[in-house]
Design an enzyme around this catalytic site. Structure first.
Site, PDB file in Angstrom:
ATOM      1  N   GLU A  40     -30.543  42.804  38.285  1.00 46.44           N
ATOM      2  CA  GLU A  40     -31.249  44.013  38.742  1.00 46.44           C
ATOM      3  C   GLU A  40     -31.029  45.163  37.757  1.00 46.44           C
ATOM      4  O   GLU A  40     -30.024  45.226  37.056  1.00 46.44           O
ATOM      5  CB  GLU A  40     -30.796  44.394  40.158  1.00 46.44           C
ATOM      6  CG  GLU A  40     -29.283  44.470  40.370  1.00 46.44           C
ATOM      7  CD  GLU A  40     -28.734  45.879  40.451  1.00 46.44           C
ATOM      8  OE1 GLU A  40     -29.377  46.803  39.911  1.00 46.44           O
ATOM      9  OE2 GLU A  40     -27.648  46.044  41.040  1.00 46.44           O
ATOM     10  N   ARG A  65     -20.538  45.881  45.101  1.00 45.15           N
ATOM     11  CA  ARG A  65     -21.308  44.684  45.460  1.00 45.15           C
ATOM     12  C   ARG A  65     -22.739  44.782  44.952  1.00 45.15           C
ATOM     13  O   ARG A  65     -23.707  44.505  45.662  1.00 45.15           O
ATOM     14  CB  ARG A  65     -21.267  44.445  46.973  1.00 45.15           C
ATOM     15  CG  ARG A  65     -19.860  44.249  47.509  1.00 45.15           C
ATOM     16  CD  ARG A  65     -19.858  43.850  48.957  1.00 45.15           C
ATOM     17  NE  ARG A  65     -20.374  42.497  49.165  1.00 45.15           N
ATOM     18  CZ  ARG A  65     -19.683  41.384  48.953  1.00 45.15           C
ATOM     19  NH1 ARG A  65     -18.432  41.455  48.512  1.00 45.15           N
ATOM     20  NH2 ARG A  65     -20.222  40.196  49.164  1.00 45.15           N
ATOM     21  N   CYS A  70     -28.276  42.023  31.698  1.00 43.86           N
ATOM     22  CA  CYS A  70     -27.488  41.032  30.954  1.00 43.86           C
ATOM     23  C   CYS A  70     -26.123  41.538  30.513  1.00 43.86           C
ATOM     24  O   CYS A  70     -25.122  40.833  30.625  1.00 43.86           O
ATOM     25  CB  CYS A  70     -28.276  40.514  29.760  1.00 43.86           C
ATOM     26  SG  CYS A  70     -28.517  41.711  28.412  1.00 43.86           S
ATOM     27  N   HIS A 108     -29.788  41.228  23.889  1.00 45.99           N
ATOM     28  CA  HIS A 108     -29.290  40.362  24.960  1.00 45.99           C
ATOM     29  C   HIS A 108     -27.847  39.985  24.669  1.00 45.99           C
ATOM     30  O   HIS A 108     -27.416  39.957  23.514  1.00 45.99           O
ATOM     31  CB  HIS A 108     -30.162  39.107  25.066  1.00 45.99           C
ATOM     32  CG  HIS A 108     -29.795  38.200  26.192  1.00 45.99           C
ATOM     33  ND1 HIS A 108     -29.787  38.607  27.506  1.00 45.99           N
ATOM     34  CD2 HIS A 108     -29.414  36.886  26.205  1.00 45.99           C
ATOM     35  CE1 HIS A 108     -29.425  37.600  28.281  1.00 45.99           C
ATOM     36  NE2 HIS A 108     -29.190  36.542  27.515  1.00 45.99           N
ATOM     37  N   ASP A 124     -25.049  31.783  30.680  1.00 46.76           N
ATOM     38  CA  ASP A 124     -25.894  32.974  30.728  1.00 46.76           C
ATOM     39  C   ASP A 124     -26.333  33.215  32.167  1.00 46.76           C
ATOM     40  O   ASP A 124     -27.214  32.535  32.684  1.00 46.76           O
ATOM     41  CB  ASP A 124     -27.113  32.801  29.823  1.00 46.76           C
ATOM     42  CG  ASP A 124     -27.883  34.095  29.610  1.00 46.76           C
ATOM     43  OD1 ASP A 124     -27.656  35.055  30.355  1.00 46.76           O
ATOM     44  OD2 ASP A 124     -28.719  34.143  28.687  1.00 46.76           O
TER      45      ASP A 124
END
Length: 278
Positions: A40, A65, A70, A108, A124
């Site tokens: 998210e 939480r 990435c 990334h 990943d």
């Protein structure tokens, strides 16, 4: 990472501490992470700082939480794996975009993980829809996974003609899913702070897709996927069929975040700069 932090992370994943850092245990940790902790970008639109610091990442995953993108997800997961006895290296990648163009440097973050039983894996948990299990880092043939058919292949030169490594075996790698390149990896290990510029660009640039849209997505227990993009809820089954519906009220949106993603939000996230979509 303290024992208390390890236990809190494993409770979030719903898994016991593995006896040894084996390949089998890594696969289970990887799968549980994808099913539990969402990919998210809500922090970008909630005005929250993206801090690539170990404690801040762990606090976001265990205490708040939440999920992340990435840098946060693989950064936190790599910290957990290292604390459990795995040998972990951070690798920088550039994501393939439209017409096969490569993204920015440090676009990334992925993980190269060595296990106690001699395995070397590409893990990943921060690329959205991707492999459900770690990929065999050294295997150059096809690797079948519930998420698709993958290959890790030696990359050709980039648009500037650079291969990324002078010595044999040190060049860049392409990660390919169902015949389509997903991202290009450097093989030189990096540290978390190296990715700060990439995280800043993705959270501020009008050219980043993260600043133009909202996403919250996770793998479901049956191998499907659930994704909330703003008010649009999409549920995809394991066979690829999907159902999409628009959520009409703020309460519906907050309920989905709470019940389907385990995140209790105080307000409904909205795209901070909607003009960027124009």
């Amino acid at each position: 990472m303290t024992s208390v932090q390890i236990d809190a992370y494993l409770r979030r994943l719903g898994i016991a501490r593995p006896a040894r850092p084996t390949s089998e245990a890594l696969r289970e940790l990887h799968l549980r992470h994808l099913r539990t902790i969402p990919f998210e970008n809500l922090s970008v639109h909630l005005g929250e700082e993206i801090a690539l610091e170990e404690k801040r990442l762990l606090d976001k995953v265990t205490e708040a939480r939440r999920g992340g993108f990435c840098y946060e997800l693989n950064g936190a997961f790599g910290t957990l794996l290292a604390a459990l006895g795995y040998e972990v290296e951070l690798l920088a990648g550039r994501v393939y975009g439209d017409e096969g163009r490569l993204g920015i440097p440090y676009d990334h973050l992925a993980l190269r993980v060595r296990t106690a039983d001699g395995g070397i894996w590409l893990a990943d948990v921060g690329f959205g829809a991707h492999s459900h299990c770690p990929l065999d880092y050294a295997e150059r043939g096809e690797q079948d996974d519930p998420g698709g058919r993958f290959r890790v292949v030696d990359a050709g030169p980039d648009p500037a003609g650079v291969r990324g490594g002078a010595a044999p075996g040190t060049g860049d790698l392409d990660v390919v899913r169902d015949g389509t390149p997903q991202y290009r990896l450097e093989t030189r290990p990096r540290v978390l702070g190296d990715f700060a510029a990439g995280a800043w660009w993705h959270s501020t640039s009008p050219r980043s897709h993260f600043t133009r849209s909202l996403v919250c997505s996770r793998l479901t227990e049956d191998g499907g996927r659930i994704t909330l993009s703003g008010r649009r809820l999409k549920t995809t089954t394991v066979d690829g069929t999907h159902e999409t519906r628009e959520l009409e009220t703020d309460e519906e949106v907050l309920t989905v975040y709470r019940e389907r993603f385990g995140m209790a939000l105080s307000c409904v996230p909205t795209v901070r700069n909607p003009d960027l979509n124009g």
